[in-house]
Enzyme design. Structure first.
Site, mmCIF file in Angstrom:
data_model
loop_
_atom_site.group_PDB
_atom_site.id
_atom_site.type_symbol
_atom_site.label_atom_id
_atom_site.label_comp_id
_atom_site.label_asym_id
_atom_site.label_seq_id
_atom_site.Cartn_x
_atom_site.Cartn_y
_atom_site.Cartn_z
ATOM 1 N N HIS A 62 59.717 74.630 56.096
ATOM 2 C CA HIS A 62 59.143 73.701 54.961
ATOM 3 C C HIS A 62 57.991 72.950 55.387
ATOM 4 O O HIS A 62 58.428 71.302 55.807
ATOM 5 C CB HIS A 62 60.436 72.870 54.477
ATOM 6 N N ASP A 309 59.791 68.963 56.038
ATOM 7 C CA ASP A 309 59.038 68.749 54.907
ATOM 8 C C ASP A 309 57.780 67.834 55.052
ATOM 9 O O ASP A 309 57.548 66.783 54.279
ATOM 10 C CB ASP A 309 59.951 68.074 53.596
#
Length: 432
Positions: A62, A309
């Site tokens: 991610h 992320d």
């Protein structure tokens, strides 16, 4: 030829007893033998790593690389280099770019640009819907053929449940997985921080834990009904963890990941910092109880992967009042150290084997079958290798980053436990 000499060996599942020498020939791990039993080949480059830990190359499923359309924040090239310098040999690029990665041509663009970057391998994720508008499915089959390894609307949830359900069915046939950003957009609309003590003190609109839980429960229900895997990303609450654990116990094919920032920062940091926008992230930093629940979930196996992320912004974009700033933390180059440092400070509450699986074989199992070998370090496999030094102490210094991002909560802090060498298919990218 390269010989990595005297390493401890984590093979993707367990840390083996003793020390080993690894012979790298071209792109391949040619031999793994107990140290001292390797013939020294003339001309081979020997790197003495006595006592350090050689692992399969770390995988981050991610990452936001911002290209196309946001190159001032990050490019595929800078992100790929940042990944390699952070210890990752494979990163998955999210599709919420401008335009979004919603066509075979754009998947090919990300893949080819990544191949030219000479850093971590870049695998494209595709949007679930055309234009990320949530109305019509993308051409998933053609995008998989071009290299898409996941489908997600990340940055926001897949709002229409019928679309999510159809995408899961197509994904099953294509051998890929849907990754869901778990959030109820109506409950979290205009939300700034976690709903709780800090939102009450600050007056900022809170995002309740149930916003995450409702979408997690929806994903579980669909996965159970269809018998199709689904991956839930950046889980942040005890409520969601409890639901995922129960579903896994039932045999539902749900997997999940957590971020380094949700493992190490809680909502009180926002108050302490005087509402510094560097702590603004989505999902928001949660309560201390939620942070403890995430560590428990690491320990008992509910969590399948740690993913950054990584969300780079230009410094001017975050230099705004908290309410107006965008959400996101940049971390590719320090994320591994952030987790290892926290693990050490918590007196190693998770076995090292389990922790390392969350960076290697865990995320590889979220990828299509053809990529599963990336999570293992074996003779005959690609020489994607991350070497870590659990005793190395170093300061986070964003001025040295390969990433274009400069905003991270850990800048200036000394952390213990760092990647010291990253090798991608036999080529050393980062050797500190």
């Amino acid at each position: 030829m390269i010989i990595l000499k005297g390493v401890k060996l984590f093979d993707g599942e367990r840390l083996r007893e003793g020390l080993y020498d690894l012979l790298i020939e071209g792109r391949i791990v040619k031999r793994i033998v107990p140290t001292g039993n390797m013939n020294m080949f003339e001309g081979a480059k020997v790197i003495d790593l006595s006592g350090k830990i050689a692992c399969p190359g770390f995988i981050d499923i991610h990452v936001h690389l911002r290209e196309p359309g946001g190159e001032w924040r990050e490019e595929i090239k800078s992100g790929a280099l940042a990944g390699a310098y952070g210890g990752f040999t494979t990163i998955v690029a999210m599709p919420n770019t401008n335009p979004p990665i919603d066509s075979p041509e754009l998947v090919r663009f990300v893949k080819l640009t990544g191949e030219r970057a000479k850093g971590a391998k870049v695998l494209p994720a595709g949007s679930v819907s055309k234009g990320r508008e949530g109305k019509e499915l993308t051409e998933m089959a053609r995008m998989v053929k071009e290299g898409a390894v996941l489908f997600t609307e990340d940055g926001s949830p897949t709002v229409r449940t019928d679309l999510l359900r159809s995408a899961m069915l197509y994904a099953k046939d294509l051998g890929v997985r849907i990754m869901e950003h778990p959030e109820d957009p109506y409950l979290s609309e205009n939300g700034q921080i976690n709903e709780g003590k800090v939102s009450a003190i600050s007056g900022l609109k809170g995002i309740p834990a149930t916003s995450e839980l409702i979408d997690v429960e929806r994903c579980i229900a669909l996965s159970r009904e269809l018998d199709v895997p689904i991956h839930i990303t950046h889980v942040s609450t005890a409520l969601a963890i409890r639901a995922i654990r129960k579903a896994k116990e039932e045999g539902v094919k749900v997997t999940c990941d957590v971020t380094p920032h949700h493992l190490t920062l809680d909502e009180s940091k926002i108050l302490e910092s005087g509402y510094d926008s560097v702590y603004k992230v989505r999902p928001p930093l949660r309560s201390l109880e939620d942070v403890e629940a995430l560590w428990d979930a690491l320990r008992n196996g509910v969590i399948d992967a740690i993913a950054t992320d990584h969300a780079p912004y230009h410094i001017d974009e975050k230099d705004l009042p908290f309410e107006e700033a965008p959400s996101g933390i940049a971390s590719l180059e320090c994320a591994v150290a952030v987790v290892l440092d926290a693990w050490e400070k918590r007196n190693r509450p998770v076995s090292l084997d389990r922790l390392l699986r969350l960076f290697t074989s865990g995320p590889s199992r979220v990828l299509p079958e053809s990529y599963r070998s990336l999570g293992y370090l074996r003779e005959g496999g690609f020489a994607d290798i991350t070497v870590i030094d659990l005793d190395k102490v170093s300061r986070v210094d964003v001025s040295t980053w390969k990433s274009k991002a400069r905003l991270t909560p850990w800048n200036g802090l000394s952390l213990k436990g760092w990647p010291i060498l990253t090798m991608v298919e036999g080529e050393i990218i980062n050797d500190i």
